[in-house]
Motif scaffolding. Structure first.
Motif, short mmCIF file in Angstrom:
data_model
loop_
_atom_site.label_atom_id
_atom_site.label_comp_id
_atom_site.label_asym_id
_atom_site.label_seq_id
_atom_site.Cartn_x
_atom_site.Cartn_y
_atom_site.Cartn_z
N LEU A 345 0.84 -1.20 0.00
CA LEU A 345 0.00 0.00 0.00
C LEU A 345 0.88 1.25 0.00
CD1 LEU A 345 -2.71 1.49 0.40
CD2 LEU A 345 -2.28 1.38 2.83
N TRP A 346 1.94 1.22 0.81
CA TRP A 346 2.81 2.40 0.89
C TRP A 346 3.59 2.58 -0.40
CZ3 TRP A 346 1.60 5.91 4.06
CH2 TRP A 346 0.95 5.58 5.25
N TRP A 347 4.01 1.46 -0.97
CA TRP A 347 4.68 1.55 -2.28
C TRP A 347 3.75 2.24 -3.26
CZ3 TRP A 347 9.42 1.15 -4.06
CH2 TRP A 347 10.37 0.39 -3.36
N PHE A 348 2.48 1.80 -3.25
CA PHE A 348 1.52 2.36 -4.19
C PHE A 348 1.31 3.85 -3.95
CE2 PHE A 348 -2.92 3.59 -4.90
CZ PHE A 348 -2.91 3.57 -6.28
N LEU A 349 1.13 4.23 -2.67
CA LEU A 349 0.83 5.63 -2.36
C LEU A 349 1.99 6.54 -2.74
CD1 LEU A 349 -0.93 5.25 1.09
CD2 LEU A 349 -1.97 5.95 -1.04
N LEU A 350 3.22 6.10 -2.40
CA LEU A 350 4.36 6.98 -2.69
C LEU A 350 4.72 6.97 -4.18
CD1 LEU A 350 6.31 6.40 0.57
CD2 LEU A 350 5.57 8.60 -0.28
N CYS A 351 4.51 5.83 -4.85
CA CYS A 351 4.77 5.82 -6.30
C CYS A 351 3.76 6.71 -7.01
CB CYS A 351 4.66 4.40 -6.85
SG CYS A 351 6.12 3.42 -6.54
N SER A 352 2.52 6.68 -6.57
CA SER A 352 1.53 7.54 -7.23
C SER A 352 1.86 9.01 -6.98
CB SER A 352 0.12 7.21 -6.76
OG SER A 352 0.01 7.39 -5.37
N ALA A 353 2.41 9.30 -5.79
CA ALA A 353 2.83 10.68 -5.53
C ALA A 353 3.98 11.05 -6.45
CB ALA A 353 3.26 10.84 -4.08
N ASN A 354 4.86 10.08 -6.71
CA ASN A 354 6.03 10.35 -7.55
C ASN A 354 5.63 10.68 -8.98
OD1 ASN A 354 8.84 10.57 -7.70
ND2 ASN A 354 8.98 8.60 -8.73
N MET A 355 4.51 10.10 -9.44
CA MET A 355 4.10 10.47 -10.80
C MET A 355 3.00 11.53 -10.77
SD MET A 355 2.42 6.95 -12.10
CE MET A 355 1.00 6.21 -11.37
N ALA A 356 2.94 12.28 -9.68
CA ALA A 356 2.06 13.44 -9.56
C ALA A 356 0.59 13.10 -9.76
CB ALA A 356 2.47 14.54 -10.53
N ALA A 357 0.12 12.11 -9.00
CA ALA A 357 -1.31 11.81 -9.02
C ALA A 357 -2.00 12.70 -8.00
CB ALA A 357 -1.53 10.34 -8.67
N PRO A 358 -3.26 13.09 -8.25
CA PRO A 358 -3.96 13.86 -7.21
C PRO A 358 -4.22 12.97 -6.01
CG PRO A 358 -5.43 13.27 -9.02
CD PRO A 358 -4.07 12.84 -9.43
N PRO A 359 -4.38 13.44 -4.76
CA PRO A 359 -4.34 14.84 -4.36
C PRO A 359 -3.01 15.24 -3.76
CG PRO A 359 -5.25 13.51 -2.62
CD PRO A 359 -4.75 12.56 -3.67
N THR A 360 -1.90 14.88 -4.38
CA THR A 360 -0.59 15.22 -3.78
C THR A 360 -0.15 16.62 -4.17
OG1 THR A 360 0.46 14.16 -5.65
CG2 THR A 360 0.28 12.87 -3.66
N LEU A 361 0.81 17.13 -3.40
CA LEU A 361 1.37 18.46 -3.69
C LEU A 361 2.16 18.42 -5.00
CD1 LEU A 361 1.48 21.21 -2.34
CD2 LEU A 361 3.59 20.55 -1.25
N ASN A 362 2.67 17.24 -5.36
CA ASN A 362 3.41 17.11 -6.63
C ASN A 362 2.56 17.58 -7.80
OD1 ASN A 362 4.38 15.06 -4.68
ND2 ASN A 362 5.88 14.66 -6.26
N LEU A 363 1.26 17.21 -7.76
CA LEU A 363 0.36 17.55 -8.86
C LEU A 363 0.27 19.06 -9.01
CD1 LEU A 363 -1.80 16.46 -10.90
CD2 LEU A 363 -3.46 17.07 -9.19
N LEU A 364 0.08 19.74 -7.86
CA LEU A 364 -0.04 21.20 -7.87
C LEU A 364 1.22 21.83 -8.47
CD1 LEU A 364 -1.87 23.52 -6.57
CD2 LEU A 364 -0.08 23.60 -4.87
N GLY A 365 2.38 21.36 -7.99
CA GLY A 365 3.64 21.90 -8.49
C GLY A 365 3.79 21.66 -9.99
N GLU A 366 3.48 20.43 -10.42
CA GLU A 366 3.69 20.11 -11.84
C GLU A 366 2.73 20.89 -12.73
OE1 GLU A 366 4.58 16.39 -13.33
OE2 GLU A 366 5.92 15.82 -11.70
#
Length: 446
Positions: A345-366
């Motif tokens: 689950l954590w692999w999934f959550l952090l990998c999705s953050a790495n490819m800028a999936a919502p609702p992460t801050l990565n998405l906003l930045g990208e």
């Protein structure tokens, strides 16, 4: 600022006491809490003393430094458990945090340079002292010489500035516009290597692969951000030359980002893959920053904070599986879904953050960065298209390869993971998704 500084200084003797490993970490969190209490959302400089002060940009970076350093200690439990010079390790992390705090809260360009270079030394010791491969010496040398070689011209440029403008203060330098090309190159080159820009990025994958988990976390979390922070500071008075020459660095970064993404797709080492993905993300940050637009500046800051949390979390994950299986190779780290389902689950959550999936801050930045880069030149659309696609591709490759497939026959220790590890991952992931709810801090700092 001095109160925070004194709190850190008084932690130094605690490092040498027995069984104080978690105490130091608790203190880091406590100082972090004080930092949140003295919070302000104002675009002006606050808490100004002789050469220290904070605006929102410094504030975000200082918070990130404290957060990552606290989590570094949490991730380095094996150093505490096997008593691998843990007092020296604590001292090293504390020194690093002190230097980072001073770097981000300097309002004087020369002081900033001094602490910027100083933070290199504890990082080097982390890699040389606690790394676990014989090549760590070479990696340390790469790190040292890449950074030192390009920061000497910067020192001369700073002296030249002081001689001509009679000030080193960031907010006084903003009033002057400088048109010299050599000055521009010598001032920004040091930050470009720290970022790292494509073509001068060779030290980063080496340093990451050789460093212990704490070294990787601090490198990915904060060291790469020093470059971006420095550029955001010096571009205030380098706009004139910037408008003439920035296109060069934007194109190198974007094309380099695509090439690096292709390199990511053929990595077999978990850590190397995450390290190379950092270079690709920093390429986008650099391009957005170089457009000198409002969107670009703010988006680069957002993505720097987001990447600091996300990349650091991925390195923690790689280290957790490394501690279980004794290898970072993707050939052996297969089928981890059978092995540690709760970690998947954590692999999934952090990998999705790495490819800028919502609702992460990565998405906003990208999104902000894509806006700024495309509005700067429509031709970059094609490069960004490839970059986004490959970014998703290598992240999915990382996730699918490590979680699915047939379990390696040599795996014999079935352990579900400790509470400490789950807390560690939660503390990386939670701020990443929480910050999007109050994103004006990271997006409206100008």
């Amino acid at each position: 600022m001095l109160k925070i500084l004194f709190m850190l200084l008084l932690l130094f003797p605690i490092c040498f006491m027995k069984n104080m490993f978690w105490m130091v970490q608790n203190m880091f969190f406590m100082i972090m809490f004080f930092l949140i209490l003295i919070n302000f959302f104002s675009n002006y400089w606050m808490y100004i003393s002789y050469f220290l002060g904070m605006d929102l940009l410094s504030y975000g970076m200082i918070m990130l430094s404290f957060w990552i350093c606290s989590l570094m200690l949490m991730a380095s439990d094996s150093i505490n458990k096997y008593n691998n010079y843990k007092n020296l390790f604590l001292l090293n992390v504390l020194l690093l945090l002190l230097l980072l705090l001073l770097t981000f809260s300097s309002i004087n360009l020369f002081m900033f340079y001094l602490f910027f270079e100083g933070s290199l030394i504890p990082t080097l010791f982390l890699i040389l002292g606690w790394g676990y491969q014989p090549e760590r010496l070479q990696a340390g040398m790469y790190l040292l010489f890449y950074t030192l070689l390009v920061s000497l011209p910067m020192l001369i440029a700073i002296f030249y500035l002081y001689n001509n403008l009679n000030t080193m203060n960031f907010f006084l330098l903003n009033n002057s516009m400088i048109g010299y090309v050599i000055l521009y190159i010598s001032l920004i080159m040091s930050f470009l290597v720290k970022m790292p820009m494509f073509l001068v990025h060779l030290w980063l994958p080496k340093a990451h692969v050789e460093a212990p988990v704490s070294g990787s976390m601090i490198l990915a979390g904060i060291m790469l951000k020093l470059g971006g922070y420095g550029l955001l500071r010096v571009f205030n008075f380098l706009q004139m030359v910037g408008m003439k020459f920035n296109y060069l660095f934007v194109s190198i970064s974007l094309v380099g980002g695509i090439l690096i993404s292709l390199i990511c797709l053929r990595q077999t080492d978990l850590k190397a893959l995450i390290a190379y993905s950092s270079v690709a993300h920093m390429g986008i940050v650099l391009s957005g920053l170089m457009t000198l637009t409002y969107w670009g500046m703010c988006g680069s800051f957002s993505l720097m904070i987001a990447h600091g949390l996300c990349s650091s979390g991925l390195f923690c994950l790689a280290n957790i599986t490394y501690e279980r299986l004794g290898s970072r190779s993707l050939f052996i780290n297969k089928g981890l879904l059978n092995f540690m389902p709760s970690l998947s689950l954590w692999w999934f959550l952090l990998c999705s953050a790495n490819m800028a999936a919502p609702p992460t801050l990565n998405l906003l930045g990208e999104i902000s960065l894509l806006n700024s880069i495309v509005s700067w030149s429509f031709l970059t659309m094609f490069l960004l298209m490839f970059l986004s696609f490959f970014s998703a591709a290598y992240t999915l490759y990382l996730y699918a390869y490590s979680q699915h497939g047939k379990l390696y026959s040599g795996v014999y220790s079935f352990s579900m993971g400790f509470n400490r590890e789950f807390l560690l991952l939660f503390l990386h992931w939670f701020p990443l998704n929480l910050l999007i709810l109050k994103s004006e801090i990271s997006l409206l700092w100008l």
